[in-house]
Design an enzyme around this catalytic site. Structure first.
Site, PDB file in Angstrom:
ATOM      1  N   LYS A  58     164.046  33.422   7.757  1.00  0.00           N
ATOM      2  CA  LYS A  58     162.684  32.962   8.065  1.00  0.00           C
ATOM      3  C   LYS A  58     161.744  34.155   8.191  1.00  0.00           C
ATOM      4  CE  LYS A  58     164.302  28.701  10.166  1.00  0.00           C
ATOM      5  NZ  LYS A  58     164.544  27.855  11.343  1.00  0.00           N
ATOM      6  N   GLN A 102     164.379  28.867  17.583  1.00  0.00           N
ATOM      7  CA  GLN A 102     165.556  28.443  16.819  1.00  0.00           C
ATOM      8  C   GLN A 102     166.492  27.640  17.717  1.00  0.00           C
ATOM      9  OE1 GLN A 102     165.856  28.812  13.547  1.00  0.00           O
ATOM     10  NE2 GLN A 102     167.848  27.867  13.430  1.00  0.00           N
ATOM     11  N   ASP A 125     157.474  23.692  13.316  1.00  0.00           N
ATOM     12  CA  ASP A 125     158.771  23.040  13.091  1.00  0.00           C
ATOM     13  C   ASP A 125     158.615  21.517  13.060  1.00  0.00           C
ATOM     14  OD1 ASP A 125     161.182  24.380  12.626  1.00  0.00           O
ATOM     15  OD2 ASP A 125     161.345  25.055  14.712  1.00  0.00           O
TER      16      ASP A 125
END
Ligand code: GUN
Length: 287
Positions: A58, A102, A125
């Site tokens: 990422k 995460q 997200d």
């Protein structure tokens, strides 16, 4: 003599990502010309090896597309309060347009609290309850990156979902549930299957589209697939030799399906591409 069955067309997530990321990079340059650099903050708590790989990819994706990125790597004993305090700082940082923690986080940290602490305006997200609610009700909002990437893959093959039967295997908040909503939005008839589903094969055999998002090898095998179906594999597993593999028995299913995504090189890169897209769009909104 009968002609041999042709095997499925592969939907290449690397190639599609390259195309989308080159559009993203061009839009980043246009924004930069106006003095705005899209900024993503990535937070990793602990040392889960799979998470380390995802997060590294990422951050690299950000760098390659000209984004500003902040990577906070915390030890596994970081307290929940410390994490929430860091999120609050990033919520108030004008250089940051997207915040990603995460998952999974260590057990002593409440993941829901963490997700809800992220400002919905920076929830790239798409996990915040506001984003999930927007998706459910057809309002604009950030889409979760993996299902969003799957929809882009269907779009790339010109697939019209109207009236088709889509079977989603897996009901997670990250993939299964939002995936089902997006398919429904495009007028598919959607079935969500899960660990309690009886006779999965009877359902997948009826499916025009199957999305496998369980996190277990060989959830979908050739005998479970209708000839010509589109198969999207969201799984990220290791086989006995330690090689990356999905939830789908690729070698078998590709002989029956019409289209199939490989692992690696399928949905995985698309997830990161859509994260970059969400972050870019968040930055564009600050104009
Ligand atoms: N863990 C597994 N997939 C994801 C994802 O898309 N985003 C975050 N933040 N964590 C994950």
């Amino acid at each position: 003599m009968t002609s041999p069955a042709t095997s499925a067309q592969r939907i290449d997530g690397v190639l599609l990502s390259q195309q989308l990321r080159s559009d993203i990079a061009a839009r980043v340059q246009a924004l930069k010309a106006r003095g705005i650099t899209p900024g993503l903050a990535v937070i990793l708590v602990g040392d889960n090896p799979a998470s380390q790989v995802y997060v590294r990819n990422k951050v690299k994706g950000c760098h390659d597309c000209g984004f500003y990125s902040v990577f906070d790597k915390f030890d596994a004993d970081l307290s929940e309060a410390q994490l929430l305090a860091r999120i609050s700082e990033l919520n108030n940082d004008p250089a940051i347009h997207g915040i990603l923690v995460q998952l999974p986080v260590p057990k002593h940290i409440d993941a829901n609290k963490v997700i809800e602490a992220i400002s919905p305006a920076k929830d790239v997200d798409g996990f915040h309850i506001a984003s999930a609610g927007a998706l459910m009700t057809g309002m604009p909002g950030f889409l979760p990156c993996t299902p969003y990437g799957c929809m882009k893959m269907l779009e790339s093959i010109g697939y019209d979902l109207k009236g088709k039967h889509a079977v989603v295997i897996g009901r997670s908040n990250i993939v299964g549930k939002p995936m089902a909503m997006l398919l429904l939005q495009k007028n598919a008839t959607v079935t969500i299957c899960h660990s309690g589903t009886q006779n999965l094969k009877a359902l997948t055999l009826q499916a025009d589209v199957v999305v496998a998002a369980v996190g277990k090898r060989n959830v979908l095998t050739a005998d479970m697939v209708k000839p010509g179906a589109v198969v999207l594999d969201v799984g990220m597993n290791r086989n006995d030799e330690g090689k990356l593999c999905g939830d789908v028995d690729y070698a078998g299913v590709k002989e029956v399906a019409g289209f199939i995504t490989p692992v690696p090189g399928g949905v995985g890169p698309m997830t990161i591409t859509m994260l970059l897209m969400n972050t870019l769009e968040s930055a564009e909104r600050t104009r």
